[in-house]
Design a protein around this motif. Structure first.
Motif, PDB file in Angstrom:
ATOM      1  N   ARG A  68       0.846  -1.189   0.000  1.00 53.59           N
ATOM      2  CA  ARG A  68       0.000   0.000   0.000  1.00 53.59           C
ATOM      3  C   ARG A  68       0.882   1.240   0.000  1.00 53.59           C
ATOM      4  NH1 ARG A  68      -1.099   2.584   4.997  1.00 53.59           N
ATOM      5  NH2 ARG A  68      -0.247   1.523   6.833  1.00 53.59           N
ATOM      6  N   GLU A  69       0.259   2.390  -0.107  1.00 53.57           N
ATOM      7  CA  GLU A  69       1.005   3.643  -0.156  1.00 53.57           C
ATOM      8  C   GLU A  69       0.894   4.383   1.176  1.00 53.57           C
ATOM      9  OE1 GLU A  69       1.641   6.760  -3.687  1.00 53.57           O
ATOM     10  OE2 GLU A  69      -0.329   6.982  -2.738  1.00 53.57           O
ATOM     11  N   LEU A  70       2.043   4.807   1.694  1.00 59.47           N
ATOM     12  CA  LEU A  70       2.073   5.613   2.906  1.00 59.47           C
ATOM     13  C   LEU A  70       1.977   7.080   2.510  1.00 59.47           C
ATOM     14  CD1 LEU A  70       4.934   3.769   4.839  1.00 59.47           C
ATOM     15  CD2 LEU A  70       2.472   3.272   4.801  1.00 59.47           C
ATOM     16  N   LYS A  71       1.192   7.838   3.251  1.00 54.05           N
ATOM     17  CA  LYS A  71       0.879   9.205   2.864  1.00 54.05           C
ATOM     18  C   LYS A  71       1.819  10.226   3.514  1.00 54.05           C
ATOM     19  CE  LYS A  71      -2.667   7.740   0.546  1.00 54.05           C
ATOM     20  NZ  LYS A  71      -2.636   7.748  -0.947  1.00 54.05           N
ATOM     21  N   LYS A  72       2.034  11.318   2.822  1.00 60.48           N
ATOM     22  CA  LYS A  72       2.866  12.414   3.309  1.00 60.48           C
ATOM     23  C   LYS A  72       2.357  12.899   4.675  1.00 60.48           C
ATOM     24  CE  LYS A  72       4.312  17.132   2.174  1.00 60.48           C
ATOM     25  NZ  LYS A  72       4.251  18.238   1.172  1.00 60.48           N
ATOM     26  N   GLY A  73       3.299  13.071   5.608  1.00 54.69           N
ATOM     27  CA  GLY A  73       2.955  13.545   6.944  1.00 54.69           C
ATOM     28  C   GLY A  73       2.750  12.447   7.968  1.00 54.69           C
ATOM     29  N   GLU A  74       2.603  11.198   7.536  1.00 57.05           N
ATOM     30  CA  GLU A  74       2.429  10.090   8.478  1.00 57.05           C
ATOM     31  C   GLU A  74       3.766   9.750   9.140  1.00 57.05           C
ATOM     32  OE1 GLU A  74      -1.315   7.739   6.369  1.00 57.05           O
ATOM     33  OE2 GLU A  74       0.727   7.032   6.001  1.00 57.05           O
ATOM     34  N   GLU A  75       3.694   9.139  10.326  1.00 56.20           N
ATOM     35  CA  GLU A  75       4.884   8.732  11.061  1.00 56.20           C
ATOM     36  C   GLU A  75       4.758   7.264  11.463  1.00 56.20           C
ATOM     37  OE1 GLU A  75       5.655  11.278  14.383  1.00 56.20           O
ATOM     38  OE2 GLU A  75       5.615  13.116  13.192  1.00 56.20           O
ATOM     39  N   TYR A  76       5.889   6.550  11.407  1.00 58.05           N
ATOM     40  CA  TYR A  76       5.888   5.119  11.727  1.00 58.05           C
ATOM     41  C   TYR A  76       7.114   4.770  12.564  1.00 58.05           C
ATOM     42  CZ  TYR A  76       2.289   4.840   8.156  1.00 58.05           C
ATOM     43  OH  TYR A  76       1.138   5.039   7.439  1.00 58.05           O
ATOM     44  N   ARG A  77       6.915   3.868  13.529  1.00 59.60           N
ATOM     45  CA  ARG A  77       8.029   3.404  14.354  1.00 59.60           C
ATOM     46  C   ARG A  77       9.005   2.573  13.511  1.00 59.60           C
ATOM     47  NH1 ARG A  77       3.432   1.741  17.193  1.00 59.60           N
ATOM     48  NH2 ARG A  77       2.811   3.237  18.786  1.00 59.60           N
ATOM     49  N   VAL A  78      10.283   2.674  13.841  1.00 59.84           N
ATOM     50  CA  VAL A  78      11.323   1.888  13.166  1.00 59.84           C
ATOM     51  C   VAL A  78      11.994   1.001  14.206  1.00 59.84           C
ATOM     52  CG1 VAL A  78      13.537   1.988  11.958  1.00 59.84           C
ATOM     53  CG2 VAL A  78      11.716   3.605  11.365  1.00 59.84           C
ATOM     54  N   TYR A  79      12.134  -0.289  13.867  1.00 61.04           N
ATOM     55  CA  TYR A  79      12.705  -1.254  14.802  1.00 61.04           C
ATOM     56  C   TYR A  79      14.090  -1.736  14.388  1.00 61.04           C
ATOM     57  CZ  TYR A  79       7.999  -1.231  16.669  1.00 61.04           C
ATOM     58  OH  TYR A  79       6.797  -0.826  17.217  1.00 61.04           O
ATOM     59  N   SER A  80      14.436  -1.561  13.124  1.00 65.12           N
ATOM     60  CA  SER A  80      15.783  -1.904  12.653  1.00 65.12           C
ATOM     61  C   SER A  80      15.990  -1.261  11.290  1.00 65.12           C
ATOM     62  CB  SER A  80      15.970  -3.426  12.555  1.00 65.12           C
ATOM     63  OG  SER A  80      15.118  -3.976  11.560  1.00 65.12           O
ATOM     64  N   THR A  81      17.234  -1.218  10.866  1.00 68.14           N
ATOM     65  CA  THR A  81      17.554  -0.675   9.543  1.00 68.14           C
ATOM     66  C   THR A  81      18.511  -1.623   8.832  1.00 68.14           C
ATOM     67  OG1 THR A  81      19.499   0.573  10.244  1.00 68.14           O
ATOM     68  CG2 THR A  81      17.374   1.669  10.446  1.00 68.14           C
ATOM     69  N   LYS A  82      18.526  -1.553   7.529  1.00 72.60           N
ATOM     70  CA  LYS A  82      19.512  -2.302   6.753  1.00 72.60           C
ATOM     71  C   LYS A  82      19.720  -1.587   5.427  1.00 72.60           C
ATOM     72  CE  LYS A  82      16.276  -5.688   4.711  1.00 72.60           C
ATOM     73  NZ  LYS A  82      16.010  -7.130   4.554  1.00 72.60           N
ATOM     74  N   THR A  83      20.916  -1.759   4.888  1.00 76.18           N
ATOM     75  CA  THR A  83      21.251  -1.155   3.610  1.00 76.18           C
ATOM     76  C   THR A  83      21.875  -2.236   2.731  1.00 76.18           C
ATOM     77  OG1 THR A  83      21.678   0.954   4.722  1.00 76.18           O
ATOM     78  CG2 THR A  83      22.440   0.756   2.457  1.00 76.18           C
ATOM     79  N   PRO A  84      21.052  -2.964   1.969  1.00 77.47           N
ATOM     80  CA  PRO A  84      21.606  -3.992   1.080  1.00 77.47           C
ATOM     81  C   PRO A  84      22.587  -3.372   0.096  1.00 77.47           C
ATOM     82  CG  PRO A  84      19.212  -4.157   1.227  1.00 77.47           C
ATOM     83  CD  PRO A  84      19.605  -2.855   1.872  1.00 77.47           C
ATOM     84  N   GLU A  85      23.610  -4.132  -0.273  1.00 77.82           N
ATOM     85  CA  GLU A  85      24.638  -3.623  -1.188  1.00 77.82           C
ATOM     86  C   GLU A  85      24.012  -3.139  -2.494  1.00 77.82           C
ATOM     87  OE1 GLU A  85      28.867  -5.052  -3.207  1.00 77.82           O
ATOM     88  OE2 GLU A  85      27.758  -6.389  -1.889  1.00 77.82           O
TER      89      GLU A  85
END
Length: 213
Positions: A68-85
């Motif tokens: 689905r599409e997240l809308k401008k201005g919304e906020e969401y919790r982040v539990y981890s991050t990753k940056t695939p090569e």
């Protein structure tokens, strides 16, 4: 008789008042912007432009894509991050769901922020402690060890440390490593003990973990 009844009524009211305060304090929410700060959360993303919410399963080729599409201005919790090569940073917003920081077509889609020390302190104060034996159960803890004798400690690379942990102590375990020597438990802060030493390893029950959330 009247004096006794008045004393009972006064005590009852005091107990109700105290209970009310305790209940309210234990359920205090720590708000951070539009969302409630939760244990285990490392940050949040603020949606700057409408951007897709991605589901990335164990096999992205078969189990992935926008849901689905997240809308401008919304906020969401982040539990981890990753940056695939070769890719932009990705933020885990729970389960197997991610948002991507950048888009080569649209520029920056989301802004990532981390909670202040003040917010984290409020969260710690507002959360009831979950005791497990002699120690408090913490987010990120996978188990604990109870020592039956004094145990030497070492670093992740196997070099010895000066600390000797006394018999009878309980220590949180955050990770474990396997190697040619049989493995070790990580107690946090780069401190490790031999997995096959004079100790007993346990994992928290589901009921304990449920209390921690």
């Amino acid at each position: 008789m009247k004096k006794i009844m008045l004393t009972i009524i006064a005590f009852t009211l005091m107990a109700m008042f105290t209970f009310g305060i305790t209940s309210e304090a234990s359920s205090t929410k720590v708000m951070w912007g539009k969302t409630e700060l939760k244990k285990g959360q490392i940050g949040k993303v603020i949606i700057l432009k409408n951007t897709p919410l991605l589901h990335i399963g164990k096999d992205p080729m078969l189990d992935g894509g926008a849901v689905r599409e997240l809308k401008k201005g919304e906020e969401y919790r982040v539990y981890s991050t990753k940056t695939p090569e070769g890719y932009f940073p990705m933020y885990n917003v729970g389960g197997e769901y991610y948002v991507v920081q950048n888009s080569t077509l649209n520029g920056v889609n989301v802004k990532f922020e981390t909670p202040s020390k003040t917010k984290l302190a409020l969260l710690e104060d507002s959360s009831p402690k979950v005791m497990w034996g002699k120690t408090e159960l913490k987010v990120g803890q996978i188990g604990k060890v109870t020592l039956s004798a004094d145990v030497a400690t070492f670093n992740a690379d196997g070099t010895s440390r000066k600390e000797v942990l006394p018999a009878g102590g309980e220590y949180r375990v955050y990770t474990f490593v396997s190697d040619n020597h049989g493995g070790a438990y990580g107690l946090g802060g780069g401190l490790f003990v031999d997995m096959h030493g004079a100790l007993k390893y346990e994992t928290p029950s589901k009921s304990k973990l449920a209390l921690l959330k």
